[in-house]
Design a protein around this motif. Structure first.
Motif, short mmCIF file in Angstrom:
data_model
loop_
_atom_site.label_atom_id
_atom_site.label_comp_id
_atom_site.label_asym_id
_atom_site.label_seq_id
_atom_site.Cartn_x
_atom_site.Cartn_y
_atom_site.Cartn_z
N GLU A 128 30.94 -15.71 -42.39
CA GLU A 128 31.11 -17.10 -42.82
C GLU A 128 31.02 -17.17 -44.33
N GLY A 129 31.93 -17.94 -44.92
CA GLY A 129 31.97 -18.05 -46.37
C GLY A 129 32.92 -17.07 -47.04
N SER A 130 33.52 -16.16 -46.25
CA SER A 130 34.49 -15.23 -46.82
C SER A 130 35.69 -16.01 -47.35
N SER A 131 36.25 -15.56 -48.45
CA SER A 131 37.42 -16.22 -49.02
C SER A 131 38.69 -15.75 -48.34
N SER A 132 39.72 -16.56 -48.39
CA SER A 132 41.01 -16.15 -47.85
C SER A 132 41.57 -15.01 -48.68
N GLY A 133 42.20 -14.05 -48.02
CA GLY A 133 42.76 -12.92 -48.74
C GLY A 133 43.07 -11.78 -47.79
N ASN A 134 43.34 -10.61 -48.35
CA ASN A 134 43.71 -9.44 -47.55
C ASN A 134 42.47 -8.69 -47.09
N TYR A 135 42.44 -8.38 -45.80
CA TYR A 135 41.33 -7.64 -45.21
C TYR A 135 41.90 -6.58 -44.24
N TRP A 136 41.11 -5.54 -44.03
CA TRP A 136 41.50 -4.52 -43.06
C TRP A 136 41.02 -4.94 -41.68
N ILE A 137 41.98 -5.02 -40.74
CA ILE A 137 41.71 -5.45 -39.37
C ILE A 137 42.03 -4.28 -38.43
N GLN A 138 41.12 -3.99 -37.50
CA GLN A 138 41.27 -2.83 -36.64
C GLN A 138 41.98 -3.19 -35.34
N ASN A 139 42.93 -2.35 -34.99
CA ASN A 139 43.63 -2.49 -33.72
C ASN A 139 42.75 -1.88 -32.63
N ALA A 140 42.27 -2.72 -31.71
CA ALA A 140 41.35 -2.26 -30.68
C ALA A 140 41.99 -1.23 -29.76
N GLY A 141 43.31 -1.31 -29.58
CA GLY A 141 43.99 -0.39 -28.68
C GLY A 141 44.16 0.99 -29.24
N THR A 142 44.58 1.09 -30.52
CA THR A 142 44.85 2.39 -31.12
C THR A 142 43.70 2.90 -31.98
N GLY A 143 42.84 2.00 -32.42
CA GLY A 143 41.77 2.40 -33.32
C GLY A 143 42.17 2.41 -34.77
N TYR A 144 43.46 2.22 -35.07
CA TYR A 144 43.92 2.19 -36.44
C TYR A 144 43.72 0.80 -37.05
N ALA A 145 43.64 0.76 -38.37
CA ALA A 145 43.46 -0.51 -39.07
C ALA A 145 44.69 -0.80 -39.92
N SER A 146 44.97 -2.06 -40.13
CA SER A 146 46.08 -2.49 -40.98
C SER A 146 45.60 -3.60 -41.91
N LEU A 147 46.25 -3.69 -43.06
CA LEU A 147 45.87 -4.69 -44.06
C LEU A 147 46.55 -6.01 -43.72
N GLU A 148 45.76 -7.05 -43.49
CA GLU A 148 46.29 -8.34 -43.06
C GLU A 148 45.74 -9.46 -43.95
N TYR A 149 46.53 -10.54 -44.05
CA TYR A 149 46.06 -11.72 -44.78
C TYR A 149 45.30 -12.62 -43.81
N CYS A 150 44.05 -12.90 -44.14
CA CYS A 150 43.21 -13.78 -43.31
C CYS A 150 42.99 -15.10 -44.03
N ASP A 151 43.35 -16.18 -43.36
CA ASP A 151 43.11 -17.53 -43.89
C ASP A 151 41.77 -18.00 -43.34
N MET A 152 40.80 -18.11 -44.22
CA MET A 152 39.45 -18.46 -43.79
C MET A 152 39.18 -19.96 -43.86
N SER A 153 40.17 -20.74 -44.28
CA SER A 153 39.98 -22.18 -44.37
C SER A 153 40.86 -22.96 -43.40
N ARG A 154 41.81 -22.27 -42.75
CA ARG A 154 42.74 -22.94 -41.85
C ARG A 154 42.00 -23.62 -40.71
N ARG A 155 42.29 -24.89 -40.48
CA ARG A 155 41.59 -25.66 -39.46
C ARG A 155 42.48 -25.88 -38.23
N CYS A 156 43.26 -24.88 -37.88
CA CYS A 156 44.13 -25.00 -36.72
C CYS A 156 43.30 -25.03 -35.44
N CYS A 157 43.80 -25.74 -34.46
CA CYS A 157 43.21 -25.73 -33.11
C CYS A 157 41.72 -26.06 -33.14
#
Length: 421
Positions: free
Chosen positions: A170-199
């Motif tokens: 909580e409190g992380s800023s929006s930006g690029n983070y490494w997210i791990q693929n649970a199926g393969t175990g590999y990680a990829s660099l993704e943009y995470c929006d930490m302020s989006r109030r969708c749903c």
């Protein structure tokens, strides 16, 4: 950092200039010429000692400098990409191998008879600069090693990828983070929006699509037709009826909710769900709407959201939106495979006109509806929210469709934002 490197290089070059002339060749003074030297005999002797010490390894040192600079640049690039070093951190731009140079200086074994104040000052200055330089250069690396050894690497870095954007602290800023693929175990660099109030969420959405044609650095997806005026947008390239598609990868990351918006403009006379009305055997894989179909998976596609573009707000037939009140009940048919998961809008609030680009009234923005329409309230555009029946790792497909050629029916896309969670 740049000034330190510059001073070091300048100082070292002052020593090396004794070895080489202005053209880089060995400096030879013809005995028959009367040359007035401005340096002492001791410095002259030192110059030739330095030359004899370094000349044999000059090519090796040049190669070493090139290799060193390459690996420095590669290392900094990787560290920044992995978000271990911040984007605005200072970087080392020197091309000199300081350790090797220092060893060479230390190995000169100068005799007292060859020393003088000038050479001693130069060598002392170079060594002092190198020491300060090495300390500054290694500061960030020491911090990284300390964090690695203590297990304090932030979640979302390359060495400690997050399971998803919503797992970031909580409190992380929006930006690029490494997210791990649970199926393969590999990680990829993704943009995470930490302020989006969708749903009704509190952030933690992974962006899978970002197109903004108001930004000159953005370009239409491959195969789409670029429109430059009156709005810089993307349209269908096919000459007849049909859909043109692009696929947005989720990099194998699992998600169960989709959130997003699309901004587009009407051209001429699209007619919403009329194509399905006249042929109800059409499926989600066919042209069932004039507008945009958002799906995931294949054989068959699975519906996420539909963006329908109607002809206007004043007619009372199957060409208009179901949320237009001039037609109660609606005489058209909403395809059952999309349910209520759609937006419908028009750029023509009054009688439509052929071959007109409605550039002042964007579609699906939740604004501009007239008194005969409730489409600006239906499903609360511009942002949609879709809860999937089960988690998936399917990529997301956007199809721009119409049942006539683009010179008759079209809507052209200006912005796309799609997030998953």
């Amino acid at each position: 950092m740049e000034s330190v490197s510059y001073f070091f290089i300048s100082s070292f070059c002052l020593i090396l200039c004794a070895c080489f002339g202005a053209n880089g060749q060995e400096k030879v003074v013809p005995p028959e010429e009367n040359v007035q030297c401005v340096i002492s005999d001791e410095l002259e002797s030192l110059r030739y000692r330095v030359y004899s010490e370094l000349s044999e390894s000059k090519k090796e040192m040049d190669s070493l400098r090139n290799d060193l600079q390459y690996w420095k640049n590669e290392t900094l690039t990787i560290l920044r990409k992995y978000l271990i070093i911040k984007e605005n951190s200072e970087s080392d731009q020197s091309t000199c191998d300081l350790t090797t140079v220092n060893e060479k200086l230390a190995s000169l074994q100068l005799q007292p008879s060859t020393r003088n104040t000038t050479t001693e000052e130069i060598i002392d200055q170079v060594r002092a600069v190198m020491e300060s330089y090495k300390k500054a250069q290694s500061h960030e690396l020491r911090e990284i090693i300390s964090e690695m050894s203590s297990g304090r690497l932030p979640l979302g870095t390359f060495l400690n990828p997050a399971p998803s954007c919503k797992h970031l602290p909580e409190g992380s800023s929006s930006g690029n983070y490494w997210i791990q693929n649970a199926g393969t175990g590999y990680a990829s660099l993704e943009y995470c929006d930490m302020s989006r109030r969708c749903c009704n969420s509190t952030g933690g959405w992974m962006r899978v699509a970002h197109l903004d044609m108001t930004d000159p650095t953005h370009h239409c997806p491959a195969g789409f037709r670029k429109i430059g005026s009156p709005r810089r947008t993307c349209g269908r390239s096919n000459s007849g009826s049909g859909c043109h598609s692009t696929t947005y990868s989720v990099d194998g990351i699992s998600y169960s909710r989709v959130c997003g918006k699309i901004k587009a403009y009407q051209y001429s006379t699209p007619d919403a769900f009329h194509s399905y009305y006249i042929n109800r055997a059409r499926t989600i894989d066919d042209v069932y709407v004039d507008g945009v179909s958002l799906t995931h998976g294949q054989n068959p596609r699975k519906h996420i959201w539909t963006f329908a573009n109607a002809v206007d707000e004043v007619h009372s037939n199957e060409w208009v939106c179901p949320c237009t009140k001039t037609n109660t009940p609606y005489t058209g048919v909403v395809p059952p495979f999309i349910g209520n998961d759609y937006f419908c809008d028009t750029g023509s609030r009054y009688n439509y006109a052929h071959h007109q680009f409605y550039s002042e009234d964007p579609l699906w923005d939740g604004a501009g509806c007239g008194g005969t329409s409730i489409c600006c309230e239906f499903n609360n555009p511009p942002w949609f929210c879709k809860q999937l029946s089960q988690p998936t790792t399917d990529d997301i497909e956007l199809r721009l469709c119409a049942d006539e050629k683009w010179t008759i029916d079209d809507c052209t896309i200006e912005q796309v934002e799609i997030f998953v969670q």
